[in-house]
Motif scaffolding. Sequence first.
Motif, PDB file in Angstrom:
ATOM      1  N   LEU A 143       0.861  -1.175   0.000  1.00 39.64           N
ATOM      2  CA  LEU A 143       0.000   0.000   0.000  1.00 39.64           C
ATOM      3  C   LEU A 143       0.900   1.228   0.000  1.00 39.64           C
ATOM      4  CD1 LEU A 143      -2.803   1.371   0.466  1.00 39.64           C
ATOM      5  CD2 LEU A 143      -2.307   1.167   2.888  1.00 39.64           C
ATOM      6  N   THR A 144       0.789   2.047  -1.002  1.00 39.75           N
ATOM      7  CA  THR A 144       1.479   3.331  -1.004  1.00 39.75           C
ATOM      8  C   THR A 144       0.439   4.425  -1.060  1.00 39.75           C
ATOM      9  OG1 THR A 144       1.705   3.390  -3.398  1.00 39.75           O
ATOM     10  CG2 THR A 144       3.525   2.407  -2.157  1.00 39.75           C
ATOM     11  N   VAL A 145       0.736   5.534  -0.502  1.00 43.74           N
ATOM     12  CA  VAL A 145      -0.182   6.661  -0.456  1.00 43.74           C
ATOM     13  C   VAL A 145       0.295   7.700  -1.459  1.00 43.74           C
ATOM     14  CG1 VAL A 145      -1.155   8.461   0.995  1.00 43.74           C
ATOM     15  CG2 VAL A 145      -0.707   6.212   1.951  1.00 43.74           C
ATOM     16  N   ASP A 146      -0.432   7.843  -2.557  1.00 40.35           N
ATOM     17  CA  ASP A 146      -0.150   8.871  -3.550  1.00 40.35           C
ATOM     18  C   ASP A 146       1.302   8.819  -4.036  1.00 40.35           C
ATOM     19  OD1 ASP A 146      -0.875  10.993  -5.196  1.00 40.35           O
ATOM     20  OD2 ASP A 146      -0.229  12.473  -3.715  1.00 40.35           O
ATOM     21  N   GLY A 147       1.900   7.620  -4.027  1.00 40.57           N
ATOM     22  CA  GLY A 147       3.266   7.458  -4.509  1.00 40.57           C
ATOM     23  C   GLY A 147       4.335   7.858  -3.527  1.00 40.57           C
ATOM     24  N   SER A 148       3.971   8.546  -2.449  1.00 45.27           N
ATOM     25  CA  SER A 148       4.972   8.938  -1.468  1.00 45.27           C
ATOM     26  C   SER A 148       4.316   9.191  -0.120  1.00 45.27           C
ATOM     27  CB  SER A 148       5.706  10.206  -1.927  1.00 45.27           C
ATOM     28  OG  SER A 148       4.809  11.273  -2.035  1.00 45.27           O
ATOM     29  N   ARG A 208      10.690  12.703   1.033  1.00 41.24           N
ATOM     30  CA  ARG A 208       9.550  11.822   0.791  1.00 41.24           C
ATOM     31  C   ARG A 208      10.029  10.508   0.175  1.00 41.24           C
ATOM     32  NH1 ARG A 208       4.310  13.549   0.778  1.00 41.24           N
ATOM     33  NH2 ARG A 208       4.041  15.633   1.586  1.00 41.24           N
ATOM     34  N   GLY A 209       9.364   9.426   0.543  1.00 38.21           N
ATOM     35  CA  GLY A 209       9.653   8.108   0.004  1.00 38.21           C
ATOM     36  C   GLY A 209       8.419   7.247   0.140  1.00 38.21           C
ATOM     37  N   ASP A 210       8.506   6.039  -0.306  1.00 41.44           N
ATOM     38  CA  ASP A 210       7.378   5.133  -0.218  1.00 41.44           C
ATOM     39  C   ASP A 210       7.361   4.421   1.119  1.00 41.44           C
ATOM     40  OD1 ASP A 210       6.468   5.716  -2.759  1.00 41.44           O
ATOM     41  OD2 ASP A 210       7.668   4.164  -3.699  1.00 41.44           O
ATOM     42  N   ALA A 211       6.187   3.927   1.476  1.00 43.39           N
ATOM     43  CA  ALA A 211       6.022   3.134   2.689  1.00 43.39           C
ATOM     44  C   ALA A 211       4.958   2.087   2.429  1.00 43.39           C
ATOM     45  CB  ALA A 211       5.630   4.007   3.873  1.00 43.39           C
ATOM     46  N   ILE A 212       5.008   1.032   3.199  1.00 43.74           N
ATOM     47  CA  ILE A 212       4.041  -0.054   3.105  1.00 43.74           C
ATOM     48  C   ILE A 212       3.402  -0.226   4.471  1.00 43.74           C
ATOM     49  CG2 ILE A 212       3.749  -2.526   2.704  1.00 43.74           C
ATOM     50  CD1 ILE A 212       6.181  -2.323   0.805  1.00 43.74           C
ATOM     51  N   ALA A 213       2.078  -0.228   4.506  1.00 42.87           N
ATOM     52  CA  ALA A 213       1.340  -0.445   5.750  1.00 42.87           C
ATOM     53  C   ALA A 213       0.823  -1.883   5.741  1.00 42.87           C
ATOM     54  CB  ALA A 213       0.189   0.536   5.862  1.00 42.87           C
ATOM     55  N   ARG A 216       9.222   1.519   5.892  1.00 39.06           N
ATOM     56  CA  ARG A 216       9.739   2.383   4.828  1.00 39.06           C
ATOM     57  C   ARG A 216      10.258   1.497   3.707  1.00 39.06           C
ATOM     58  NH1 ARG A 216      13.582   6.762   7.622  1.00 39.06           N
ATOM     59  NH2 ARG A 216      14.357   4.887   8.609  1.00 39.06           N
ATOM     60  N   TYR A 217      10.162   2.023   2.511  1.00 33.97           N
ATOM     61  CA  TYR A 217      10.689   1.332   1.341  1.00 33.97           C
ATOM     62  C   TYR A 217      11.564   2.313   0.588  1.00 33.97           C
ATOM     63  CZ  TYR A 217      11.019  -1.629  -2.733  1.00 33.97           C
ATOM     64  OH  TYR A 217      11.496  -2.420  -3.747  1.00 33.97           O
ATOM     65  N   GLU A 218      12.854   2.223   0.846  1.00 36.30           N
ATOM     66  CA  GLU A 218      13.845   3.036   0.155  1.00 36.30           C
ATOM     67  C   GLU A 218      15.001   2.116  -0.200  1.00 36.30           C
ATOM     68  OE1 GLU A 218      14.934   6.513   2.358  1.00 36.30           O
ATOM     69  OE2 GLU A 218      12.853   6.986   2.837  1.00 36.30           O
ATOM     70  N   PRO A 222       9.767  -2.199  11.530  1.00 34.60           N
ATOM     71  CA  PRO A 222       8.773  -1.168  11.228  1.00 34.60           C
ATOM     72  C   PRO A 222       9.242   0.213  11.653  1.00 34.60           C
ATOM     73  CG  PRO A 222       8.011  -2.553  13.037  1.00 34.60           C
ATOM     74  CD  PRO A 222       9.288  -3.135  12.541  1.00 34.60           C
ATOM     75  N   TRP A 223       8.911   1.195  10.837  1.00 37.80           N
ATOM     76  CA  TRP A 223       9.221   2.585  11.137  1.00 37.80           C
ATOM     77  C   TRP A 223       8.173   3.170  12.072  1.00 37.80           C
ATOM     78  CZ3 TRP A 223       5.797   6.315   9.150  1.00 37.80           C
ATOM     79  CH2 TRP A 223       6.161   7.626   9.436  1.00 37.80           C
TER      80      TRP A 223
END
Length: 105
Positions: A1-6, A15-20, A41-43, A50-51
Amino acid sequence: LTVDGSILIDNDAPRGDAIAVGIPQGNTGGASLAGGVEIYRYEDGLEAMPWGVISGETAAPGGALGTTLIGSTWNGTPTLLVGAPQSSIIGLEQGAVYVVPFPLF
């Protein structure tokens, strides 16, 4: 799941991606079977720890926080909506949806 790409990780981070990840019958945050959400976080790859953590509001079995996750933006802020169908936030176990803006982490 990403929110609006960042997703905003913290006030100083880019800004970066994250997964919930929803864990509706887990003990995220220490409350047995209350459920929860872990945010990774996904970088350059998924981080192992978990962050951020959103824990269930009750220790009653079957709280089910994290059953449903929806990523969106609200007033331009990356936001996660977290469903808890057995929530007892008002004492009636009628369920709840929590709105979690990411800059609050």
